[in-house]
Design an enzyme around this catalytic site. Sequence first.
Site, PDB file in Angstrom:
ATOM      1  N   HIS A 148      12.855  11.430 -36.013  1.00 24.22           N
ATOM      2  CA  HIS A 148      13.399  10.883 -34.775  1.00 24.22           C
ATOM      3  C   HIS A 148      14.080   9.542 -35.051  1.00 24.22           C
ATOM      4  O   HIS A 148      13.567   8.710 -35.806  1.00 24.22           O
ATOM      5  CB  HIS A 148      12.292  10.713 -33.727  1.00 24.22           C
ATOM      6  CG  HIS A 148      11.740  12.007 -33.224  1.00 24.22           C
ATOM      7  ND1 HIS A 148      12.033  12.517 -31.990  1.00 24.22           N
ATOM      8  CD2 HIS A 148      10.901  12.908 -33.817  1.00 24.22           C
ATOM      9  CE1 HIS A 148      11.411  13.667 -31.828  1.00 24.22           C
ATOM     10  NE2 HIS A 148      10.719  13.929 -32.920  1.00 24.22           N
ATOM     11  N   HIS A 223       1.640  18.822 -33.612  1.00 22.18           N
ATOM     12  CA  HIS A 223       1.671  19.205 -35.039  1.00 22.18           C
ATOM     13  C   HIS A 223       0.669  18.403 -35.882  1.00 22.18           C
ATOM     14  O   HIS A 223       1.020  17.494 -36.620  1.00 22.18           O
ATOM     15  CB  HIS A 223       3.075  19.190 -35.640  1.00 22.18           C
ATOM     16  CG  HIS A 223       3.971  18.046 -35.306  1.00 22.18           C
ATOM     17  ND1 HIS A 223       3.593  16.721 -35.425  1.00 22.18           N
ATOM     18  CD2 HIS A 223       5.268  18.033 -34.901  1.00 22.18           C
ATOM     19  CE1 HIS A 223       4.615  15.949 -35.100  1.00 22.18           C
ATOM     20  NE2 HIS A 223       5.627  16.715 -34.779  1.00 22.18           N
ATOM     21  N   ASP A 255       3.428  26.937 -41.883  1.00 25.84           N
ATOM     22  CA  ASP A 255       4.474  27.500 -42.734  1.00 25.84           C
ATOM     23  C   ASP A 255       4.209  27.280 -44.218  1.00 25.84           C
ATOM     24  O   ASP A 255       5.006  27.704 -45.064  1.00 25.84           O
ATOM     25  CB  ASP A 255       5.842  26.922 -42.358  1.00 25.84           C
ATOM     26  CG  ASP A 255       5.945  25.413 -42.518  1.00 25.84           C
ATOM     27  OD1 ASP A 255       4.922  24.770 -42.846  1.00 25.84           O
ATOM     28  OD2 ASP A 255       7.050  24.860 -42.298  1.00 25.84           O
ATOM     29  N   HIS A 258       4.618  22.238 -44.121  1.00 31.14           N
ATOM     30  CA  HIS A 258       4.158  21.072 -43.368  1.00 31.14           C
ATOM     31  C   HIS A 258       2.700  20.711 -43.648  1.00 31.14           C
ATOM     32  O   HIS A 258       2.338  19.538 -43.613  1.00 31.14           O
ATOM     33  CB  HIS A 258       4.342  21.317 -41.864  1.00 31.14           C
ATOM     34  CG  HIS A 258       5.742  21.136 -41.392  1.00 31.14           C
ATOM     35  ND1 HIS A 258       6.729  22.061 -41.604  1.00 31.14           N
ATOM     36  CD2 HIS A 258       6.327  20.106 -40.724  1.00 31.14           C
ATOM     37  CE1 HIS A 258       7.868  21.633 -41.077  1.00 31.14           C
ATOM     38  NE2 HIS A 258       7.647  20.443 -40.542  1.00 31.14           N
ATOM     39  N   ASP A 281       7.743  24.526 -34.295  1.00 27.42           N
ATOM     40  CA  ASP A 281       8.618  23.365 -34.441  1.00 27.42           C
ATOM     41  C   ASP A 281       9.970  23.822 -34.985  1.00 27.42           C
ATOM     42  O   ASP A 281      10.659  23.099 -35.707  1.00 27.42           O
ATOM     43  CB  ASP A 281       7.990  22.307 -35.365  1.00 27.42           C
ATOM     44  CG  ASP A 281       8.586  20.911 -35.182  1.00 27.42           C
ATOM     45  OD1 ASP A 281       9.369  20.722 -34.226  1.00 27.42           O
ATOM     46  OD2 ASP A 281       8.301  20.035 -36.008  1.00 27.42           O
ATOM     47  N   LEU A 313      11.225  15.656 -43.569  1.00 34.32           N
ATOM     48  CA  LEU A 313      11.061  16.954 -42.915  1.00 34.32           C
ATOM     49  C   LEU A 313      11.558  16.880 -41.479  1.00 34.32           C
ATOM     50  O   LEU A 313      11.231  15.945 -40.739  1.00 34.32           O
ATOM     51  CB  LEU A 313       9.593  17.387 -42.929  1.00 34.32           C
ATOM     52  CG  LEU A 313       9.067  18.018 -44.223  1.00 34.32           C
ATOM     53  CD1 LEU A 313       7.575  18.307 -44.086  1.00 34.32           C
ATOM     54  CD2 LEU A 313       9.817  19.303 -44.555  1.00 34.32           C
ATOM     55  N   ALA A 314      12.338  17.878 -41.088  1.00 35.10           N
ATOM     56  CA  ALA A 314      12.968  17.877 -39.761  1.00 35.10           C
ATOM     57  C   ALA A 314      12.802  19.252 -39.122  1.00 35.10           C
ATOM     58  O   ALA A 314      13.720  20.068 -39.120  1.00 35.10           O
ATOM     59  CB  ALA A 314      14.444  17.506 -39.878  1.00 35.10           C
TER      60      ALA A 314
END
Length: 388
Positions: A148, A223, A255, A258, A281, A313-314
């Site tokens: 962000h 998360h 996944d 993450h 996400d 990470l996005a």
Amino acid sequence: MTRTIAARRLISADSVVEYPLVTMESGLISNIESLTQSDYERTAATHYFPDATLVPAYVDIHIHGCAGHDVMEATPDAFRTIGGYLASRGVGAYLPTTVTSSREETLRALAGLATEINRQERDLPMGATALGIHLEGPFLSHSKRGVHTDALLEQPSITLFDRLWQAAEGHIRLMTIAPELPGATELIAHATMLGVRCSLGHSDAKVCEAMAGLLAGARSATHTFNAMRAMDHREPGLAAFVLDESTLFAEMICDGIHVDPMMVRLYLKAKGEDRIILVTDGMSATGMPDGTYVLGEMEVDVHDGRCTSKGILAGSVLTLDRGVQNFMEFTNASLKTAVRAASRNPSQLLGIDDAWGSLEVGRIANMTVLSPAAEVKQTFLAGRPTIV
């Protein structure tokens, strides 16, 4: 129109039905019958799925986009495409999730999302239903902001939240907030009074600050492990607080990127099966080839399942059906436990478990058909098959 579905088993809430025959009328489940094996093999059901399992349609409460579209577009085309793709992955309902942007862009996106949600309430959607909005940002920690944009983060403000609430026409259902920020507990209490579920996340909170958020009304964690103060034996921090606090729901991006599988196992042992929530996400690159995509106004590079913006990470390209499969693989949990984390638990968090997360007579016929390997074979929404 009356349709029937026959399968090997049905998993719903706390029950398992062997050789089910489900009758659907006017989009509702009108009967669930357990057949004998011989009757099952001879049945003339409208839809027959040998060896398959019927489960409640999945509910993804944290997703930014998929199939080349970002929810911040907030257009009819984006909604149709996202809803259709999610239905193909077993998802019946979702919360389009915002990302921190300028005030003007956030207000524009919220207004557009509200328009599309209102449209869905008038016209039965062909794909997954957007149940409301997950506001992720701008009330996040600078030090735990993840991808962000730092300059666009805001201090928690009831006045600003009310502007966002009005732009969204009251459709904000979930909000991620860092409880240690000045004004956060006041905003959590205010939003909770409006029916918004508040989730602790993107936070550097100590245990005492996390507890203050809980006491103000927070119900969940965003998360888990990602973008939060890590666990330490002298200052346990937010992650440890989330694991220890039995009343909190807790999201997990399962996944294998993450969160390490060992930590996923620890998460399940600590939280138990009734407080875990699988989320994706997911971003616009989900379901697309490797390349460069957008998350809000940011460019994200996607390669071999990893999504990064400037090395951070996005989001992910995880689908919820794959998350269910990964969860079982990582933890050795049953399909019943994994399905609960993807359907019933998020429904209970949002207070919509009277309509979603269970297959029972009288409910809307929203269900997913899974192969023995938990792959999606078909999704039924209001009794209609969505995969052609």
